[in-house]
Write an enzyme that holds these catalytic residues in place. Structure first.
Site, short mmCIF file in Angstrom:
data_model
loop_
_atom_site.label_atom_id
_atom_site.label_comp_id
_atom_site.label_asym_id
_atom_site.label_seq_id
_atom_site.Cartn_x
_atom_site.Cartn_y
_atom_site.Cartn_z
N SER A 144 39.49 -10.43 -1.67
CA SER A 144 39.45 -9.81 -3.01
C SER A 144 39.20 -8.31 -2.84
O SER A 144 38.84 -7.85 -1.75
CB SER A 144 38.29 -10.45 -3.78
OG SER A 144 37.87 -9.66 -4.86
N TYR A 157 29.69 -13.21 -5.16
CA TYR A 157 31.15 -13.19 -4.96
C TYR A 157 31.54 -12.17 -3.89
O TYR A 157 32.31 -12.47 -2.97
CB TYR A 157 31.82 -12.87 -6.30
CG TYR A 157 33.33 -12.96 -6.30
CD1 TYR A 157 33.98 -14.19 -6.37
CD2 TYR A 157 34.12 -11.81 -6.26
CE1 TYR A 157 35.37 -14.28 -6.38
CE2 TYR A 157 35.51 -11.88 -6.28
CZ TYR A 157 36.13 -13.12 -6.34
OH TYR A 157 37.51 -13.20 -6.35
#
Ligand code: NDP
Length: 254
Positions: A144, A157
């Site tokens: 990501s 995350y």
């Protein structure tokens, strides 16, 4: 034959029942691979199977919760017994919890890390003996922009996605001698259910992302499929340990 041809190859795509995972399944299947999608939501998997089959892709579904080691092992075994081998593992399953670091419960932290980081590791471990015995394989991990950048609401995350990059490097180093290439993709902001939730929870997300994305828009899941197909194919046989950024220029904006 094209270097990108995947005819005869077999792929397990975790989280393949929607969003980016389904686009990866479509991309790999469209290049000739047989596909096993693994995820928890059966209804979404049924819809995904219909879509894949409608495109002539040889696809099956196996229930999979990547936080459970036995289920990761079983998903790989089911793939091998259904199709005879496993050449490609796409570790795509992922979740997030958005809140300030001081507000995280241990359960929330553990759930995100277990899904995004440990789950990929467990599936990777399960695939290893088969890929080694077959003489090679391709593992593609989904990172990501939070593999690179910090944001105040993404402690777990970002830790998991940063970890994915390092995990990718270490496994690439360890298994190069077995002809197993391990790479990651680092998508920018991509239209999906996950992004819809982010839009609802993060103020001005669209304005902020568009403002620093030269392409001036969110990406679509199918815009990741080409890079994943490259990383799954013979065209990338000398590419390992890398993280391929697919972000419309987000990460290079000065
Ligand atoms: P979605 O929320 O649409 O899809 C998430 C997928 O992960 C679903 O298929 C879900 O299936 C699966 N999943 C979640 N938890 C588990 C679990 N415990 N076991 C098995 N499967 C699980 O999100 P995206 O398609 O956007 O995200 C896919 C990946 O891409 C994630 O890793 C995400 O972090 C990453 N990513 C997304 C970006 C974006 O902007 N959308 C940007 C960068 C990376 P089910 O719930 O049925 O199990």
């Amino acid at each position: 034959m094209s270097q990108f041809d995947l005819t005869g190859r077999v792929a397990l795509v975790t989280g393949g029942n929607r969003g980016i995972g389904l686009a990866i399944a479509n991309g790999l299947g469209g290049s000739g691979a047989s596909i096993m999608i693994g995820a928890r939501d059966r209804a979404k998997a049924d819809a995904a199977m219909e879509e894949l089959s409608g495109r002539g892709i040889n696809a099956r579904f196996t229930p999979l919760d990547v936080t459970d080691q036995d289920q990761c092992t079983a998903a790989v075994e089911v793939t091998v017994s259904a199709f005879g081998r496993i050449d490609i593992l796409a570790n795509n399953a992922g979740i997030t919890v958005r809140k300030q670091p001081e507000e995280f419960t241990l359960e929330e932290w553990n759930r995100v890390i277990a899904t995004n980081l440990t789950g990929g590791f467990l599936c990777t471990q399960a695939a290893f003996p088969h890929m080694k015995a077959q003489g090679g394989g391709k593992i593609i991990n989904v990172g990501s922009m939070h593999s690179i950048f910090g944001a105040s609401h993404t402690a777990a995350y970002a830790a998991s996605k940063g970890g994915i990059v390092q995990l990718t490097k270490t496994i690439a180093v360890a298994w190069a001698k077995h002809n197993i290439q391990v790479n990651a993709i680092l998508p920018g902001y991509i239209e999906s259910e996950l992004l819809e939730k982010a839009r609802a929870q993060v103020d001005d997300l669209e304005e902020r992302v568009f403002g620093r994305t030269p392409a001036g828009r969110f990406g679509t899941p199918d815009e990741l499929a080409g890079a994943v197909t490259f990383l799954a194919s013979d065209a990338s046989n000398f590419v390992t340990g890398s993280s391929v950024v697919i972000d419309g220029g987000y990460s290079v904006m000065g």
